[in-house]
Design a protein around this motif. Structure first.
Motif, PDB file in Angstrom:
ATOM      1  N   ALA B 284       0.829  -1.210   0.000  1.00 31.78           N
ATOM      2  CA  ALA B 284       0.000   0.000   0.000  1.00 31.78           C
ATOM      3  C   ALA B 284       0.857   1.252   0.000  1.00 31.78           C
ATOM      4  O   ALA B 284       0.462   2.288  -0.502  1.00 31.78           O
ATOM      5  N   MET B 285       2.043   1.173   0.561  1.00 27.18           N
ATOM      6  CA  MET B 285       2.818   2.394   0.760  1.00 27.18           C
ATOM      7  C   MET B 285       3.527   2.869  -0.510  1.00 27.18           C
ATOM      8  O   MET B 285       3.553   2.196  -1.531  1.00 27.18           O
ATOM      9  N   VAL B 286       4.061   4.052  -0.414  1.00 27.49           N
ATOM     10  CA  VAL B 286       4.778   4.657  -1.526  1.00 27.49           C
ATOM     11  C   VAL B 286       6.207   4.924  -1.077  1.00 27.49           C
ATOM     12  O   VAL B 286       6.410   5.684  -0.152  1.00 27.49           O
ATOM     13  N   PRO B 287       7.219   4.304  -1.676  1.00 22.99           N
ATOM     14  CA  PRO B 287       7.132   3.276  -2.710  1.00 22.99           C
ATOM     15  C   PRO B 287       6.720   1.939  -2.117  1.00 22.99           C
ATOM     16  O   PRO B 287       6.898   1.741  -0.928  1.00 22.99           O
ATOM     17  N   ARG B 288       6.199   1.050  -2.945  1.00 27.17           N
ATOM     18  CA  ARG B 288       5.934  -0.301  -2.471  1.00 27.17           C
ATOM     19  C   ARG B 288       7.265  -0.966  -2.135  1.00 27.17           C
ATOM     20  O   ARG B 288       8.240  -0.807  -2.880  1.00 27.17           O
ATOM     21  N   LEU B 289       7.293  -1.663  -1.013  1.00 30.92           N
ATOM     22  CA  LEU B 289       8.557  -2.292  -0.622  1.00 30.92           C
ATOM     23  C   LEU B 289       8.672  -3.693  -1.186  1.00 30.92           C
ATOM     24  O   LEU B 289       7.676  -4.423  -1.289  1.00 30.92           O
ATOM     25  N   ALA B 290       9.883  -4.062  -1.514  1.00 27.32           N
ATOM     26  CA  ALA B 290      10.147  -5.448  -1.912  1.00 27.32           C
ATOM     27  C   ALA B 290       9.910  -6.348  -0.712  1.00 27.32           C
ATOM     28  O   ALA B 290      10.176  -5.963   0.428  1.00 27.32           O
ATOM     29  N   THR B 291       9.406  -7.537  -0.954  1.00 29.33           N
ATOM     30  CA  THR B 291       9.153  -8.446   0.163  1.00 29.33           C
ATOM     31  C   THR B 291       9.034  -9.875  -0.341  1.00 29.33           C
ATOM     32  O   THR B 291       8.871 -10.104  -1.544  1.00 29.33           O
ATOM     33  N   VAL B 292       9.156 -10.810   0.575  1.00 30.45           N
ATOM     34  CA  VAL B 292       8.904 -12.218   0.255  1.00 30.45           C
ATOM     35  C   VAL B 292       7.473 -12.507   0.690  1.00 30.45           C
ATOM     36  O   VAL B 292       7.165 -12.391   1.866  1.00 30.45           O
ATOM     37  N   VAL B 293       6.622 -12.833  -0.258  1.00 28.34           N
ATOM     38  CA  VAL B 293       5.229 -13.087   0.105  1.00 28.34           C
ATOM     39  C   VAL B 293       5.087 -14.534   0.577  1.00 28.34           C
ATOM     40  O   VAL B 293       5.386 -15.467  -0.159  1.00 28.34           O
ATOM     41  N   THR B 294       4.647 -14.693   1.814  1.00 26.04           N
ATOM     42  CA  THR B 294       4.533 -16.042   2.387  1.00 26.04           C
ATOM     43  C   THR B 294       3.061 -16.420   2.538  1.00 26.04           C
ATOM     44  O   THR B 294       2.203 -15.556   2.693  1.00 26.04           O
ATOM     45  N   PRO B 295       2.752 -17.703   2.488  1.00 21.62           N
ATOM     46  CA  PRO B 295       1.366 -18.188   2.450  1.00 21.62           C
ATOM     47  C   PRO B 295       0.778 -18.362   3.851  1.00 21.62           C
ATOM     48  O   PRO B 295       0.498 -19.474   4.270  1.00 21.62           O
ATOM     49  N   ARG B 296       0.561 -17.249   4.551  1.00 19.63           N
ATOM     50  CA  ARG B 296       0.115 -17.371   5.958  1.00 19.63           C
ATOM     51  C   ARG B 296      -1.253 -18.017   6.089  1.00 19.63           C
ATOM     52  O   ARG B 296      -1.416 -19.006   6.805  1.00 19.63           O
ATOM     53  N   GLU B 297      -2.234 -17.456   5.401  1.00 20.25           N
ATOM     54  CA  GLU B 297      -3.576 -18.015   5.565  1.00 20.25           C
ATOM     55  C   GLU B 297      -3.657 -19.434   5.040  1.00 20.25           C
ATOM     56  O   GLU B 297      -4.312 -20.293   5.637  1.00 20.25           O
ATOM     57  N   GLU B 298      -2.994 -19.685   3.931  1.00 12.83           N
ATOM     58  CA  GLU B 298      -3.073 -21.031   3.367  1.00 12.83           C
ATOM     59  C   GLU B 298      -2.459 -22.063   4.310  1.00 12.83           C
ATOM     60  O   GLU B 298      -2.960 -23.179   4.442  1.00 12.83           O
ATOM     61  N   MET B 299      -1.369 -21.674   4.955  1.00 13.12           N
ATOM     62  CA  MET B 299      -0.774 -22.571   5.943  1.00 13.12           C
ATOM     63  C   MET B 299      -1.796 -22.936   7.012  1.00 13.12           C
ATOM     64  O   MET B 299      -1.925 -24.098   7.401  1.00 13.12           O
ATOM     65  N   GLY B 300      -2.517 -21.919   7.481  1.00 13.54           N
ATOM     66  CA  GLY B 300      -3.524 -22.163   8.511  1.00 13.54           C
ATOM     67  C   GLY B 300      -4.618 -23.084   8.009  1.00 13.54           C
ATOM     68  O   GLY B 300      -5.009 -24.035   8.687  1.00 13.54           O
ATOM     69  N   PHE B 325       6.688 -19.771  -1.793  1.00 12.99           N
ATOM     70  CA  PHE B 325       6.693 -18.347  -1.465  1.00 12.99           C
ATOM     71  C   PHE B 325       6.872 -17.598  -2.775  1.00 12.99           C
ATOM     72  O   PHE B 325       7.064 -18.226  -3.825  1.00 12.99           O
ATOM     73  N   ARG B 326       6.799 -16.273  -2.735  1.00 15.01           N
ATOM     74  CA  ARG B 326       6.901 -15.507  -3.967  1.00 15.01           C
ATOM     75  C   ARG B 326       7.678 -14.232  -3.696  1.00 15.01           C
ATOM     76  O   ARG B 326       7.468 -13.583  -2.670  1.00 15.01           O
ATOM     77  N   LEU B 327       8.574 -13.875  -4.600  1.00  5.69           N
ATOM     78  CA  LEU B 327       9.321 -12.627  -4.416  1.00  5.69           C
ATOM     79  C   LEU B 327       8.532 -11.484  -5.030  1.00  5.69           C
ATOM     80  O   LEU B 327       8.125 -11.559  -6.189  1.00  5.69           O
ATOM     81  N   GLU B 328       8.314 -10.450  -4.268  1.00  2.38           N
ATOM     82  CA  GLU B 328       7.635  -9.258  -4.769  1.00  2.38           C
ATOM     83  C   GLU B 328       8.662  -8.130  -4.788  1.00  2.38           C
ATOM     84  O   GLU B 328       9.086  -7.667  -3.740  1.00  2.38           O
ATOM     85  N   PRO B 329       9.089  -7.699  -5.974  1.00  2.00           N
ATOM     86  CA  PRO B 329      10.193  -6.734  -6.020  1.00  2.00           C
ATOM     87  C   PRO B 329       9.802  -5.314  -5.620  1.00  2.00           C
ATOM     88  O   PRO B 329      10.665  -4.520  -5.249  1.00  2.00           O
ATOM     89  N   GLY B 330       8.498  -4.986  -5.703  1.00  2.43           N
ATOM     90  CA  GLY B 330       8.069  -3.652  -5.279  1.00  2.43           C
ATOM     91  C   GLY B 330       8.805  -2.553  -6.016  1.00  2.43           C
ATOM     92  O   GLY B 330       9.181  -2.712  -7.182  1.00  2.43           O
ATOM     93  N   GLU B 331       9.042  -1.435  -5.335  1.00  2.00           N
ATOM     94  CA  GLU B 331       9.745  -0.309  -5.949  1.00  2.00           C
ATOM     95  C   GLU B 331      10.911   0.134  -5.078  1.00  2.00           C
ATOM     96  O   GLU B 331      11.398   1.248  -5.211  1.00  2.00           O
ATOM     97  N   SER B 332      11.288  -0.724  -4.152  1.00  2.00           N
ATOM     98  CA  SER B 332      12.322  -0.318  -3.202  1.00  2.00           C
ATOM     99  C   SER B 332      13.670  -0.965  -3.508  1.00  2.00           C
ATOM    100  O   SER B 332      14.564  -0.946  -2.686  1.00  2.00           O
TER     101      SER B 332
END
Lengths: 337, 337
Positions: B284-300, B325-332
DNA sequence: GGCGTCTCTGTTACGCGTAACATCATACCG
DNA sequence: CGGTATGATGTTACGCGTAACAGAGACGCC
């Protein structure tokens, strides 16, 4: 290998030592009441068998479970996580187990969860809502367990309420925004629950007091950063003169702020932004956002302390405890003129 | 008024109708097995008395509580709130109650919480940790309840693990950062638990693979936005050439980003930033940050589905379930060259 | 020696919903 | 009409830790 070995009971331990289960039971509760010879033998047998205490028979005969039911509308909402943290900081050292349930802001789900919790003979209940169905009131009365409602200092409480004044808090922040020159402030609401309605009332009262026209945008969706951004775009379309937004919680405010950034809208020069609750993020970000700081953890702690006191038979001393909130102006409102 | 009226039992209902409690019990479970005349009378008596079903006697005799114990290190950490949401989206419709406990990342506290939960005869356990004391393993074996470990796809599991590969995820993100030209990347860690150590290993493996010197900053404190800012200041002092930071979770990354803003450091030109988990805020933020997207809800969800299957006697089919997991490069991060 | 007192351990009963089995009445069949 | 199936309800026993009471042995005191 696959004999379904049942979990050992006190009797199993007793048999191994050659005493009755009563003696083992005594050892577990008050070791000094058992002769030192037996103490060692019993401890040995407990270790060998890996005995795990079973609370259920005692709950059945004493109707005391040493568990407390805590009902929150949502877990992913940070407010309730902090509330629970405060609560457990008191109950956990006192030996009480929390049975947590959430009901997704639905009254019928709340009713069902309460019945379930009472089915486990919880010793007390914490509710995060101040308005309840007749059936809920009746169940609680019939079950005879102490109940505390948190999050709002609404009276009359079922028995006892611990919270803050949502209406007054929203009123105060709205006045601050007006004072700072944000006279065309729109209210952003999500998840229209009772507390949100109280906040809207406070906002509207302040606006009217200053001869201004209240305008609120509401959505049934859960609040989130993304939702705040959406609401901002919607507000800009519907309200050209918009110069302030007051959000029902910090998530919406943060999301709305980011949307301003994306659209090149200066905060607070063009639009002032205020949130609600005072989470870590609004004071960490640049600029710091204005917010109403609410006593989440303290509410939890006080609720726990009062509930435990009542479990020890002490009477309710104050049926409504009204905790203070605090306005944090941050840097997202224009300077005082 | 103050006669301590006890909560009504099935016997009370039965007496009022003039039948035995067995008939009332049958009505509650399978109404059609009771004559229609009695159905009405019994329902009437239930309503009048406000009978609340009591699960405890049945738990005592059947050892089935229809409750599942869920252990998480912390509630205020958003990751676990989402995990629980996924979990309950399956268990709640199936009629299982969650008994939640948290242990503040302490192994001895985890041990105590497990004993407490087993004392209530939970039918199964979800653990958020992959490393356990010998006593924990023994208790679980003795209690004979199914257990699932979540958050990491570590093998061997006690019985079954559902998670993702923390080491590989950190390795992948580190490589992405290097590829994007952030060769002097520092790792920010908080709350040194087992998963954090795995992530550090992945980070170090990637750095070494590219002939770079790993450098990590660690704190025992809980992670928070504020903590991320502190770590950034510390890193700038200790590591002049710093051109990237990879944080063990999103909170630290967001906090570090704000500190960059305050210090006038350009992101990603001067410093690239990446977080971990992919919470709402980083996109949501500006810039979008890079992050590793992990499957939290699916794990549950998966944990719940597998646990319920095992409660119905189905065998463990896959002892380790490794979710992507998935790499999200964002804008950071700097642009791909 | 007799009596009270104390310490330690055992005995009994209890809580309450439900599975399993028993009983009884009615209906239906050839 | 005897016999069996069916449906409805009752009876019994169970799970297991603990409170309350009971009993037994040891010791001290006069």
């Amino acid at each position: 290998m696959s004999e379904k070995r049942k979990r050992p009971t006190l009797q199993d331990v007793a048999d191994r030592v050659g005493v009755t289960k009563m003696t083992v039971s005594r050892y577990l509760k008050k070791p000094e009441q058992v002769s030192s010879v037996l103490q060692e033998k019993i401890q040995g047998a407990l270790d060998e068998l890996g005995y795990i205490p079973n609370k259920v028979p005692d709950i059945l005969s004493s109707s005391k479970s040493h568990a407390i039911g805590v009902l929150v509308p949502s877990l992913t909402n940070q407010v309730f996580a902090e509330l629970i943290r405060g609560f457990e900081s008191v109950t956990e050292p006192a030996g009480y187990q929390t049975m947590l349930a959430h009901y997704g802001y639905s009254q019928s789900a709340e009713e069902a969860r309460i019945a379930t919790l009472l089915g486990y003979n919880v010793d007390g209940l914490i509710l995060s809502e101040s308005f309840h169905t007749e059936r809920v009131r009746r169940m609680i009365k019939t079950a005879g367990v102490p109940v505390i409602e948190v999050m709002d200092s609404i009276s009359p409480a079922i028995e006892q309420a611990i919270g803050f004044d949502n209406e007054a808090a929203a009123f105060a922040m709205t006045e601050l925004m007006i004072e700072r020159g944000h006279r065309n402030t729109v209210y952003f609401a999500a998840r229209m629950d009772a507390r949100t309605r109280l906040k809207i009332q406070g906002y509207e009262r302040a606006m009217r007091k200053h001869g201004l026209e209240p305008f609120s945008l509401q959505t049934e969706q859960a609040s989130s950063f993304t939702r705040g951004a959406l609401l901002l775009r919607q507000a800009l379309e519907q309200h050209k003169d918009l110069d302030g937004i007051f959000c029902t919680n910090d998530d919406l405010a943060v999301g709305a702020f980011y949307e301003c950034q994306r659209q090149g809208i200066a905060v607070p020069q063009q639009i002032g932004i205020a949130g609600f609750h005072g989470h870590d993020i609004v004071s960490a970000m640049v600029p710091r956002l204005a917010t109403v700081v609410t006593p989440r953890e303290e509410m939890g702690r006080l609720a726990a302390e009062n509930l435990l006191a009542r479990l020890q038979g002490k009477p309710v001393n104050r049926s409504v405890i009204d905790l203070p909130f605090r306005l944090e102006p941050g840097e997202s409102l224009r300077s005082a003129s």
